[in-house]
Design a protein around this motif. Structure first.
Motif, PDB file in Angstrom:
ATOM      1  N   GLY A 270      -7.173   1.068   1.828  1.00  0.00           N
ATOM      2  CA  GLY A 270      -7.536   1.006   0.421  1.00  0.00           C
ATOM      3  C   GLY A 270      -8.578  -0.060   0.175  1.00  0.00           C
ATOM      4  N   ARG A 276      -5.850  -1.148 -10.552  1.00  0.00           N
ATOM      5  CA  ARG A 276      -4.932  -0.043 -10.841  1.00  0.00           C
ATOM      6  C   ARG A 276      -3.523  -0.306 -10.341  1.00  0.00           C
ATOM      7  N   LEU A 277      -3.302  -1.358  -9.558  1.00  0.00           N
ATOM      8  CA  LEU A 277      -1.975  -1.678  -9.037  1.00  0.00           C
ATOM      9  C   LEU A 277      -1.477  -2.993  -9.620  1.00  0.00           C
ATOM     10  N   ARG A 286       1.752   4.842  -6.411  1.00  0.00           N
ATOM     11  CA  ARG A 286       0.744   4.897  -5.343  1.00  0.00           C
ATOM     12  C   ARG A 286       1.396   4.985  -3.974  1.00  0.00           C
TER      13      ARG A 286
END
Length: 527
Positions: A270, A276-277, A286
């Motif tokens: 990644g 986004r996390l 995810r």
């Protein structure tokens, strides 16, 4: 090969529970099928009707293969369950092989073992021997059980060759996949996809004229070419054995030369940073997304095939007046096609519950590897961590039921069975199955929360829910035994009217199990 004997005994001990359970499930399915066939197709006329009706239907040929032999009873039993259980054996053998090889390497245990006086090929050889032992035991059980049904010695050998050959070929594919993939998930997905793709390609060959040559492209097709109760040709099975020899040799060659933990198929890294996390909920989605997508793909493909068959189910009663009268008395105004769709959605609901067990297995692996503890040392609370993954598990179960309904509707529509009415029936039936799915998923979460090692019990729960729920009618069990499965209490809408009481009760049970899991996870020791 140093210390391969010790690793072999260790591998057999680790599978001492899984193997008997799988054998029991295979044998029970076969016995239940034999009992059903003995009642429905007892006379030669009824068997000829089966051969000229459903046996000649392209949809049933796609799923079950050609019905070339109707005597003895063992031939019909082998046709009804053979190819499905043969492919299932291949999947089980592949997953067992990956579990004994790449999974151990991924968790770091192989490195500890190899640090001792253990040869570089010993883990691969031990895993191959365990898978071969498992395959031979299952193949022997599935062939010997046909003897009381009229199978001759040659037929028994041919059926054994079908199961054993496919299991060995799947083991070879898994051995190679475990060497080239860097994670057990990728290895499992690769090996199982090869087996299931072979089953689908074989189905195309059986249901489409002029495509017979496709049977020779994969081990499942080779198993069909053995033709038990007919030619009893063992040459195709020997081709599977050759695949095993070549695959095992290739896996050993790679294992002796690659770095421990390395592989060709690696998970895509990644980005170094992401916004986004920023929450544990986003992280849970995810981390579990790829696993859920693999379940969605499998359920959708199976539902699509079932939907394609649905318009042709009415032909089941062709040539069997007794069965036709029974069905009219039982179903009333409902059609056999509608009941078939409801029944198949019941099986897919069991798969949706199994997804929850699979996710809890992943949670246990995260905790064993120490990653759960790393997350919990941040401001993330235990309650939020557990509820985030519980939300993913329950949402995944709902998504799988929706995907199952969509797949069946698309398959039925493409096969000419209509769109509006099948869509309404599938939506109602899938929605009615959701509470039972949530009970199984929350039970698996509660088992994990109480003690991580208990997650393995979840698979027993899934098997029991299947045998006591959708398959209960085949075993003539007392009602109180069938009531132990949550799927038994699911209203059979739209055939029966919607009953809110069992739905509400199951939702309350799921909420109670989720609360139990939350309290237990907050109190127990992590790791």
């Amino acid at each position: 090969m140093t210390r391969v004997g010790i690793l072999l005994r260790l591998g057999l001990r680790r599978e001492r529970i899984v193997v008997p359970v799988i054998i029991a499930v295979f044998v029970l399915i076969t016995l239940a099928t034999a009992q059903a066939i003995s009642g429905m197709y007892a006379t030669p006329q009824q068997r000829l009707g089966l051969q000229s009706g459903p046996g000649a239907n392209p949809a049933f040929r796609f799923l079950l293969g050609d019905l070339d032999h109707i005597e003895p009873s063992a031939a019909l039993v082998s046709w009804r369950v053979g190819l499905f259980l043969i492919a299932a054996l291949g999947v089980c053998a592949a997953m067992m092989t990956v579990r004994q090889t790449r999974r151990e390497e991924e968790l770091g245990r192989s490195e500890l073992v190899r640090a001792g006086a253990v040869g570089s090929l010993a883990p691969v050889a031990a895993a191959a021997c365990v898978a071969v032992f498992f395959t031979v035991i299952v193949a022997g059980s599935m062939s010997l059980i046909l003897i009381p049904m009229g199978a001759s010695a040659g037929d028994v050998v041919a059926v054994f060759a079908q199961y054993a050959g496919t299991g060995l070929a799947a083991t070879a594919v898994a051995l190679v996949a475990a060497q080239v993939a860097t994670t057990a998930h990728i290895a499992n997905l690769t090996a199982c996809s090869v087996v299931l793709l072979g089953f689908l390609v074989r189905g195309v060959a059986d249901s489409t004229q002029g495509w017979d040559w496709l049977r020779w492209t994969n081990p499942v097709g080779w198993a069909e070419q053995v033709d038990p109760f007919g030619a009893n040709n063992l040459v195709p099975a020997l081709m599977s054995v050759a695949v095993f020899v070549v695959g095992a040799g290739a896996a050993g060659w790679v294992a002796a030369r690659r770095d421990l933990g390395a592989g060709l198929l690696a998970a895509r890294p990644g980005p170094a940073t992401t916004a986004r996390l920023s929450s544990i909920e986003a992280f849970a989605v995810r981390a579990s997304g790829p696993l859920l997508m693999s379940w969605v793909t499998g359920v959708f493909a199976y539902a699509l095939v079932i939907g394609f068959m649905q318009p042709s189910v009415e032909q089941l009663t062709q040539g069997n007046e007794q069965f036709d009268r029974i069905m009219r008395a039982v179903l009333g105004d409902a059609t056999l096609s509608t009941v078939f769709g409801i029944t198949m959605l019941g099986f897919l609901a069991v798969a949706a519950g199994a997804w929850g067990v699979n996710l809890t297995e992943r949670l246990r692996a995260e905790e064993t590897a120490g990653r759960t503890e790393m997350v919990l040392v941040t401001p993330t609370s235990r309650s939020r961590y557990f509820l985030a993954h519980a939300g993913v598990a329950t949402a995944g179960g709902v998504v799988l039921m929706a995907v199952a309904a969509i797949g069946m509707v698309l398959g039925c529509g493409f096969a000419g069975g209509g769109w509006a009415i099948p869509a309404a029936h599938a939506a109602q039936s899938a929605a009615a199955q959701v509470p039972a799915v949530l009970v199984v998923i929350t039970l698996a979460l509660a088992l994990y929360a109480i003690r991580p090692v208990f997650v393995h019990v979840g698979w027993i729960v899934v098997a029991g829910a299947l045998l006591l729920g959708p398959l209960a009618g085949m075993f003539d069990m007392p009602q109180w035994v069938s009531d132990l499965s949550p799927y038994t209490h699911t209203p059979l809408v739209p055939v029966d009217p919607m009953r809110p009481t069992p739905v509400l009760v199951m939702l309350c049970v799921a909420a109670a199990l989720l609360t139990t899991g939350l309290v237990s996870f907050r109190r127990r020791r992590i790791g």
